[in-house]
Design a protein around this motif. Structure first.
Motif, PDB file in Angstrom:
ATOM      1  N   LEU A 233      32.020 -26.437 -79.661  1.00 40.79           N
ATOM      2  CA  LEU A 233      31.053 -26.916 -78.661  1.00 40.79           C
ATOM      3  C   LEU A 233      30.066 -27.895 -79.297  1.00 40.79           C
ATOM      4  CD1 LEU A 233      30.254 -23.608 -76.728  1.00 40.79           C
ATOM      5  CD2 LEU A 233      31.960 -25.383 -76.184  1.00 40.79           C
ATOM      6  N   MET A 234      29.687 -27.595 -80.534  1.00 41.04           N
ATOM      7  CA  MET A 234      28.727 -28.432 -81.249  1.00 41.04           C
ATOM      8  C   MET A 234      29.242 -29.861 -81.386  1.00 41.04           C
ATOM      9  SD  MET A 234      25.811 -28.188 -83.057  1.00 41.04           S
ATOM     10  CE  MET A 234      24.953 -29.339 -84.123  1.00 41.04           C
ATOM     11  N   ALA A 235      30.556 -29.990 -81.534  1.00 44.35           N
ATOM     12  CA  ALA A 235      31.138 -31.328 -81.670  1.00 44.35           C
ATOM     13  C   ALA A 235      31.035 -32.103 -80.356  1.00 44.35           C
ATOM     14  CB  ALA A 235      32.593 -31.219 -82.118  1.00 44.35           C
ATOM     15  N   ASP A 236      30.682 -31.407 -79.284  1.00 46.32           N
ATOM     16  CA  ASP A 236      30.495 -32.005 -77.966  1.00 46.32           C
ATOM     17  C   ASP A 236      31.689 -32.850 -77.517  1.00 46.32           C
ATOM     18  OD1 ASP A 236      29.167 -32.462 -75.634  1.00 46.32           O
ATOM     19  OD2 ASP A 236      28.042 -34.193 -76.392  1.00 46.32           O
ATOM     20  N   PRO A 237      32.891 -32.256 -77.571  1.00 46.89           N
ATOM     21  CA  PRO A 237      34.086 -33.040 -77.229  1.00 46.89           C
ATOM     22  C   PRO A 237      34.339 -33.076 -75.731  1.00 46.89           C
ATOM     23  CG  PRO A 237      34.729 -30.835 -77.892  1.00 46.89           C
ATOM     24  CD  PRO A 237      33.217 -30.873 -77.925  1.00 46.89           C
ATOM     25  N   GLY A 238      35.203 -33.983 -75.309  1.00 49.13           N
ATOM     26  CA  GLY A 238      35.599 -34.047 -73.913  1.00 49.13           C
ATOM     27  C   GLY A 238      36.531 -32.897 -73.582  1.00 49.13           C
ATOM     28  N   ILE A 239      37.389 -32.546 -74.539  1.00 50.44           N
ATOM     29  CA  ILE A 239      38.310 -31.422 -74.317  1.00 50.44           C
ATOM     30  C   ILE A 239      38.355 -30.556 -75.557  1.00 50.44           C
ATOM     31  CG2 ILE A 239      40.376 -32.707 -75.040  1.00 50.44           C
ATOM     32  CD1 ILE A 239      41.894 -31.146 -72.851  1.00 50.44           C
ATOM     33  N   VAL A 240      38.406 -29.246 -75.324  1.00 53.51           N
ATOM     34  CA  VAL A 240      38.534 -28.305 -76.436  1.00 53.51           C
ATOM     35  C   VAL A 240      39.892 -27.637 -76.326  1.00 53.51           C
ATOM     36  CG1 VAL A 240      37.485 -26.363 -77.637  1.00 53.51           C
ATOM     37  CG2 VAL A 240      36.061 -27.844 -76.228  1.00 53.51           C
ATOM     38  N   LEU A 241      40.633 -27.641 -77.442  1.00 54.79           N
ATOM     39  CA  LEU A 241      41.907 -26.937 -77.480  1.00 54.79           C
ATOM     40  C   LEU A 241      41.672 -25.619 -78.202  1.00 54.79           C
ATOM     41  CD1 LEU A 241      43.994 -29.964 -78.858  1.00 54.79           C
ATOM     42  CD2 LEU A 241      43.447 -29.479 -76.471  1.00 54.79           C
ATOM     43  N   LEU A 242      41.749 -24.526 -77.465  1.00 56.32           N
ATOM     44  CA  LEU A 242      41.490 -23.218 -78.074  1.00 56.32           C
ATOM     45  C   LEU A 242      42.816 -22.518 -78.330  1.00 56.32           C
ATOM     46  CD1 LEU A 242      38.547 -21.980 -75.791  1.00 56.32           C
ATOM     47  CD2 LEU A 242      38.368 -22.884 -78.122  1.00 56.32           C
ATOM     48  N   ASP A 243      43.085 -22.245 -79.612  1.00 55.24           N
ATOM     49  CA  ASP A 243      44.336 -21.572 -79.958  1.00 55.24           C
ATOM     50  C   ASP A 243      44.061 -20.081 -80.158  1.00 55.24           C
ATOM     51  OD1 ASP A 243      46.886 -20.979 -80.636  1.00 55.24           O
ATOM     52  OD2 ASP A 243      47.042 -22.382 -82.312  1.00 55.24           O
ATOM     53  N   GLU A 244      44.406 -19.307 -79.164  1.00 62.52           N
ATOM     54  CA  GLU A 244      44.173 -17.859 -79.154  1.00 62.52           C
ATOM     55  C   GLU A 244      42.739 -17.495 -79.545  1.00 62.52           C
ATOM     56  OE1 GLU A 244      47.167 -15.325 -80.559  1.00 62.52           O
ATOM     57  OE2 GLU A 244      48.806 -16.610 -79.925  1.00 62.52           O
ATOM     58  N   PRO A 245      41.796 -17.846 -78.678  1.00 63.14           N
ATOM     59  CA  PRO A 245      40.389 -17.622 -79.010  1.00 63.14           C
ATOM     60  C   PRO A 245      39.987 -16.153 -79.013  1.00 63.14           C
ATOM     61  CG  PRO A 245      40.584 -18.413 -76.770  1.00 63.14           C
ATOM     62  CD  PRO A 245      41.951 -18.500 -77.366  1.00 63.14           C
ATOM     63  N   VAL A 246      40.781 -15.283 -78.434  1.00 64.08           N
ATOM     64  CA  VAL A 246      40.365 -13.877 -78.381  1.00 64.08           C
ATOM     65  C   VAL A 246      41.380 -12.945 -79.039  1.00 64.08           C
ATOM     66  CG1 VAL A 246      38.898 -14.185 -76.361  1.00 64.08           C
ATOM     67  CG2 VAL A 246      41.302 -13.544 -76.047  1.00 64.08           C
ATOM     68  N   ALA A 247      42.303 -13.508 -79.846  1.00 63.50           N
ATOM     69  CA  ALA A 247      43.282 -12.662 -80.529  1.00 63.50           C
ATOM     70  C   ALA A 247      42.561 -11.729 -81.494  1.00 63.50           C
ATOM     71  CB  ALA A 247      44.289 -13.527 -81.285  1.00 63.50           C
ATOM     72  N   GLY A 248      42.862 -10.461 -81.414  1.00 63.57           N
ATOM     73  CA  GLY A 248      42.253  -9.493 -82.321  1.00 63.57           C
ATOM     74  C   GLY A 248      40.815  -9.162 -81.996  1.00 63.57           C
ATOM     75  N   VAL A 249      40.375  -9.557 -80.799  1.00 70.99           N
ATOM     76  CA  VAL A 249      38.982  -9.312 -80.423  1.00 70.99           C
ATOM     77  C   VAL A 249      38.980  -8.216 -79.354  1.00 70.99           C
ATOM     78  CG1 VAL A 249      37.034 -10.351 -79.220  1.00 70.99           C
ATOM     79  CG2 VAL A 249      38.253 -11.660 -80.958  1.00 70.99           C
ATOM     80  N   ASN A 250      37.980  -7.335 -79.386  1.00 67.72           N
ATOM     81  CA  ASN A 250      37.973  -6.256 -78.390  1.00 67.72           C
ATOM     82  C   ASN A 250      37.753  -6.810 -76.980  1.00 67.72           C
ATOM     83  OD1 ASN A 250      35.121  -6.121 -77.504  1.00 67.72           O
ATOM     84  ND2 ASN A 250      34.751  -5.665 -79.659  1.00 67.72           N
ATOM     85  N   PRO A 251      38.259  -6.084 -75.967  1.00 71.85           N
ATOM     86  CA  PRO A 251      38.276  -6.624 -74.596  1.00 71.85           C
ATOM     87  C   PRO A 251      36.894  -7.058 -74.078  1.00 71.85           C
ATOM     88  CG  PRO A 251      39.541  -4.595 -74.715  1.00 71.85           C
ATOM     89  CD  PRO A 251      38.896  -4.762 -76.049  1.00 71.85           C
ATOM     90  N   THR A 252      35.860  -6.311 -74.439  1.00 72.26           N
ATOM     91  CA  THR A 252      34.518  -6.659 -73.959  1.00 72.26           C
ATOM     92  C   THR A 252      34.109  -8.028 -74.477  1.00 72.26           C
ATOM     93  OG1 THR A 252      34.118  -4.346 -74.516  1.00 72.26           O
ATOM     94  CG2 THR A 252      32.269  -5.603 -73.590  1.00 72.26           C
ATOM     95  N   LEU A 253      34.302  -8.203 -75.807  1.00 71.85           N
ATOM     96  CA  LEU A 253      33.927  -9.475 -76.415  1.00 71.85           C
ATOM     97  C   LEU A 253      34.829 -10.592 -75.893  1.00 71.85           C
ATOM     98  CD1 LEU A 253      32.114 -10.947 -78.428  1.00 71.85           C
ATOM     99  CD2 LEU A 253      33.763 -10.424 -80.225  1.00 71.85           C
ATOM    100  N   ALA A 254      36.118 -10.265 -75.693  1.00 71.17           N
ATOM    101  CA  ALA A 254      37.049 -11.272 -75.183  1.00 71.17           C
ATOM    102  C   ALA A 254      36.566 -11.792 -73.832  1.00 71.17           C
ATOM    103  CB  ALA A 254      38.443 -10.664 -75.053  1.00 71.17           C
ATOM    104  N   ASN A 255      36.137 -10.868 -72.979  1.00 64.75           N
ATOM    105  CA  ASN A 255      35.625 -11.269 -71.665  1.00 64.75           C
ATOM    106  C   ASN A 255      34.390 -12.138 -71.801  1.00 64.75           C
ATOM    107  OD1 ASN A 255      36.526 -10.807 -68.959  1.00 64.75           O
ATOM    108  ND2 ASN A 255      36.912  -8.696 -69.645  1.00 64.75           N
ATOM    109  N   LYS A 256      33.529 -11.737 -72.759  1.00 73.32           N
ATOM    110  CA  LYS A 256      32.302 -12.482 -72.980  1.00 73.32           C
ATOM    111  C   LYS A 256      32.633 -13.923 -73.422  1.00 73.32           C
ATOM    112  CE  LYS A 256      28.908 -12.169 -76.377  1.00 73.32           C
ATOM    113  NZ  LYS A 256      28.150 -11.345 -77.331  1.00 73.32           N
ATOM    114  N   ILE A 257      33.595 -14.036 -74.346  1.00 74.07           N
ATOM    115  CA  ILE A 257      33.967 -15.368 -74.826  1.00 74.07           C
ATOM    116  C   ILE A 257      34.431 -16.237 -73.654  1.00 74.07           C
ATOM    117  CG2 ILE A 257      35.693 -16.635 -76.200  1.00 74.07           C
ATOM    118  CD1 ILE A 257      35.396 -14.504 -78.354  1.00 74.07           C
TER     119      ILE A 257
END
Lengths: 296, 248, 296
Positions: free
Chosen positions: B164-188
């Motif tokens: 987000l800091m890079a302020d791009p037009g598009i962000v490609l997220l490669d498995e942003p919530v892999a290995g993260v608990n469901p609560t945090l995954a939802n938050k992300i």
């Protein structure tokens, strides 16, 4: 070309035969452990001086020296892994730490050799007749060097293609993760890689020492050529290393003649390997028979 | 269409990792990319971000052909990616990690010695922006910790923050919530959704359920091909998709 | 007498500290494996020597060395910095050796193995009586400048990105950084700084020869960095102090006690052991890298 004669070809084959012995271990370790082992140079020197004890100090035939050099240098290879590199691996140290440590090992071994035998030049004791061959001359020593090296290449080919151990070694060097996943005991195979690779470096040292002379810098002098062979052949490629060793042997022997024809000092001989190394890095950094590596 | 992939092919030593892949991403949407392991999702992200070169086909970003550009050139156009196995700068602090990703601050040597004022001013602006994002992601209290001392979930948040800091037009997220608990995954994903008005997201994810809740559009990949696409509710009942997931 | 000996040691420490800081910039902060540091040191020494002998003032020699070092740095960096990290180690190591061959073989320029004597010393006539004091001040003045320069460089967006490259180069590119370009910059800057150190070395000794520029010099500087504290400029200065006190101490000791081993050999063996032991058991060195608070 007046200077492209039989003599250059004979000399090239001799140089190439020695380089193969030195490069095989270097390329295997490079591939499996992913670092350039600078202490490989001192394995070469250690082998040469081990044979010196047998041949000169004990007065036995140089062949015995060759056999003893193989075993003891192989063991030194294993020792360097057990004492240093294995510990670094288990700590998850970087490739860079391994290279620095290999420099340290090299300094210790080389200077210890110099402490024991001094910096002076020494020679093995053997007799070697000279024969005529198609307009060039070849010594009995050269015939032995070529024969020994060729025999070992065939043995290695047999090892890598026909035996379980050899196939496992190739498996580990081709793809360590896959090898581990398929139940190969990587650490055990690594011991063999160090033993055989180190032992062959020792043999390379004996052959080089017989062909030139013994000095504590013997291995260090051929290290650049050895790296050039490894990178030209493609890191980890056994057959690539063989081909590259003979190519570099030819380039160096032809190059030296070329240098003197151009009235440039033949002291620049080591620069030939360097130029080839740079050209390979520029044009084909994965070598003639290596695998091109691409991002994950 | 902010991003367009056209007939992209990519193979490794005879094995086709991508086969005639085409997709389009609309501005200010969250687009999901799902599929089983080895279906080519990460390869596609690598191709778009320039880490792999296409064999044939084209990738367009804001109408510009980017298929032959280097990763850093693509990044400068406004495409930022994260990695499946979180790649943060372990030896730097959280704040430094954030500052690295600012594309306003330049590494110029001239300003370092002859225009320090400008550099320090920019640094202040960047720091403020970084704190804002860290605050938004609720990891501001960690700003002076080494990145390697963060937990896995916090590292995932940090890498999202850096993107987000890079302020791009598009962000490609490669498995942003892999290995993260469901609560945090939802938050992300809640955070990602809040960011949608500013930029576009292309998300590779294993977890279909979470994508169903947050995506505007979903592409399904299998064996290097796009096998289905549509809105979440269309995908849900799609037989091919069920086949892909149950049949392996 | 004792005072002069101390000043002499201090000057050596200062010269090597500059070299160690320059290595730290590229190897400590950026992990560029420069195993040919001695090449840039030698360029500084020979260039300023030759220019001074030709009648140029010291400052022209100094700048001449910096320019040539920058060019050599570029020449090495361009083909290798795009490739795997370890290729740089091999290529730089080889470059140092080839350069030494050049100084050895081009007698018309360098007097070959004889070396060059009577190198003019800057402002000698002004400070004749207390010249060593003046030279110590000169060296420490330049060391201070280099230290401040390195600290400014590291505590800046430039330095921050270098450290990020050290951790994960690919990931840095994701944020639009041209990492290749940045690596070249830091490599060239380090090369220039090493050249300054070489210039100070040559004009202090007033005599240089090719055998002062063996690869062991490079590894001595690496040891300073590794034991002092990689990526900490104060640490590497401490490392320079320790290694120099140790090296000059053993030389000094030789005159008073007779050791059963050759002191030169012992020195190199200990340097090798220090490298190995620190890499194994204290990879951060004596002083750890400072944690940045993100303030410039």
């Amino acid at each position: 070309m007046p200077f492209l004669d039989m003599q250059i070809i004979i000399n090239s084959v001799v140089t190439g035969s020695i380089y193969v012995m030195i490069a095989v271990g270097l390329t295997m370790i490079y591939r499996v452990l992913k670092f350039a082992n600078f202490s490989h140079a001192e394995l070469v020197t250690f082998g040469a001086y081990t044979a010196y004890i047998i041949n000169v100090s004990l007065g036995l035939n140089l062949f015995y020296g060759l056999v003893v050099a193989f075993f003891l240098t192989g063991l030194l290879g294993i020792a360097s892994d057990r004492l240093v590199f294995k510990k670094l691996r288990s700590k998850g140290s970087s490739v860079i730490s391994m290279m620095i440590a290999s420099i340290g090992i090299g300094l210790v071994v080389r200077q210890s050799i110099q402490e024991v035998w001094g910096p002076q030049i020494r020679w093995y004791e053997f007799e070697s007749k000279t024969y005529e061959l198609l307009g060039g001359s070849i010594t009995m020593l050269h015939i032995y060097i070529i024969a020994i090296s060729t025999a070992i290449i065939f043995l290695l080919h047999f090892l890598f293609t026909r035996t379980k151990l050899g196939k496992a070694m190739r498996g580990v060097s081709d793809n360590p993760q896959l090898a581990m996943a398929s139940g190969i005991d990587t650490e055990k195979i690594l011991l063999w890689v160090w033993f055989i690779g180190g032992g062959l470096a020792g043999i390379g040292g004996v052959l080089r020492g017989a062909d030139t002379r013994l000095v504590p810098l013997l291995g260090w002098e051929v290290l650049l050529s050895a790296f050039a062979v490894v990178i030209l052949g493609g890191i980890g490629s056994f057959y690539g290393a063989i081909l590259a060793a003979y190519l570099l042997g030819f380039a160096e022997n032809f190059g030296v003649v070329l240098l003197s024809e151009l009235s440039i000092s033949t002291g620049y001989r080591p620069a030939i390997a360097f130029i080839i190394l740079i050209l390979v890095l520029l044009l084909k950094p994965w070598g003639i028979m290596g695998k091109k590596e691409e991002g994950s | 269409m902010i991003l367009q992939v056209q007939d992209v092919e990519k193979s490794f030593g005879g094995i086709k990792a991508l086969e005639g892949v085409s997709l389009g991403v609309e501005e200010n949407t969250i687009v999901g990319l799902i599929g089983p392991n080895g279906s080519g999702k990460t390869t596609l992200i690598n191709v778009i971000s320039g880490f792999l070169k296409v064999d044939t086909g084209r990738v367009y970003f804001e109408g510009k052909d980017i298929s032959s550009l280097l990763p850093f050139e693509i990044a400068r156009l406004g495409i930022c990616r994260t990695f499946q196995l979180t790649r943060i700068f372990r030896g730097l602090t959280v704040l430094e990690n954030m500052l690295i990703s600012s594309n306003m601050q330049k590494e110029g040597l001239w300003q370092l010695f002859f225009n320090r004022k400008k550099m320090i001013l920019q640094e202040k602006v960047d720091e403020r922006a970084a704190y804002e994002i860290l605050e938004f992601l609720e990891i501001n209290h960690l700003k002076h910790e080494y990145a390697h001392s963060l937990s896995g979930g916090q590292q995932k948040l940090l890498s999202l923050g850096m993107a987000l800091m890079a302020d791009p037009g598009i962000v490609l997220l490669d498995e942003p919530v892999a290995g993260v608990n469901p609560t945090l995954a939802n938050k992300i994903f809640e955070k990602v959704k809040l960011e949608k008005k500013k930029r576009t997201f292309l998300v590779v994810e294993h977890n279909i359920d979470i994508l169903m809740d947050f995506c505007d559009m979903i592409y399904v990949m299998n064996k290097g091909k796009i096998v289905a696409s549509g809105k979440p509710e269309e995908i849900q009942g799609n037989e091919t998709v069920i086949d892909v997931y149950l049949g392996g | 007498m004792i005072f002069d000996y101390l000043l002499d040691t201090l000057i050596y420490i200062g010269i090597y500290a500059i070299l160690a800081i320059s290595l730290n910039l590229e190897a400590g902060y950026t992990r560029l494996m420069n195993f040919g540091k001695v090449a840039f040191f030698a360029i500084g020494a020979y260039t300023s020597t030759l220019l001074s002998i030709a009648g140029m003032p010291f400052i022209v020699g100094l700048i001449g060395g910096i320019i040539l070092s920058a060019l050599l740095g570029l020449l090495i960096a361009l083909p290798t910095l795009r490739l795997r990290a370890d290729y740089l180690a091999i290529v730089t190591l080889a470059s140092g050796e080839i350069l030494r061959l050049f100084f050895l073989n081009e007698q018309w320029l360098t007097d070959g193995p004889m070396g060059i004597r009577g190198i003019p010393q800057p402002m000698y006539t002004v400070f004749e009586d207390n010249y060593i004091i003046f030279y110590a001040l000169l060296v420490y003045g330049i060391l201070l400048i280099c230290y401040i320069f390195a600290e400014k460089l590291i505590n800046s967006p430039f330095g921050r990105t270098l450290k990020a490259i050290r951790d994960d180069e690919d990931a840095v590119q994701v944020f639009g950084k041209n990492t290749f370009n940045l690596k070249i910059k830091v490599f060239v800057i380090s090369s220039c700084m090493a050249s300054i150190s070489g210039t100070l070395f040559a004009h202090y000794l007033a005599y240089i020869s090719p055998d002062m520029f063996f690869p062991s010099l490079t590894f001595s500087v690496w040891t300073m960095m590794v034991i002092g504290g990689t990526a900490n400029n104060m640490g590497v200065i401490m490392g320079a102090v320790m290694i120099q006190v140790f090296e000059r101490g053993t030389r000094f000791l030789k005159d008073f006690v007779s050791l059963p081993v050759e002191p030169y050999n012992l020195r190199i063996i200990i340097i090798g052991l220090l490298l190995i032991l620190f890499i194994l058991y204290r990879p951060d060195g004596m002083i750890k890298e400072k944690k940045s608070k993100g303030r410039l």
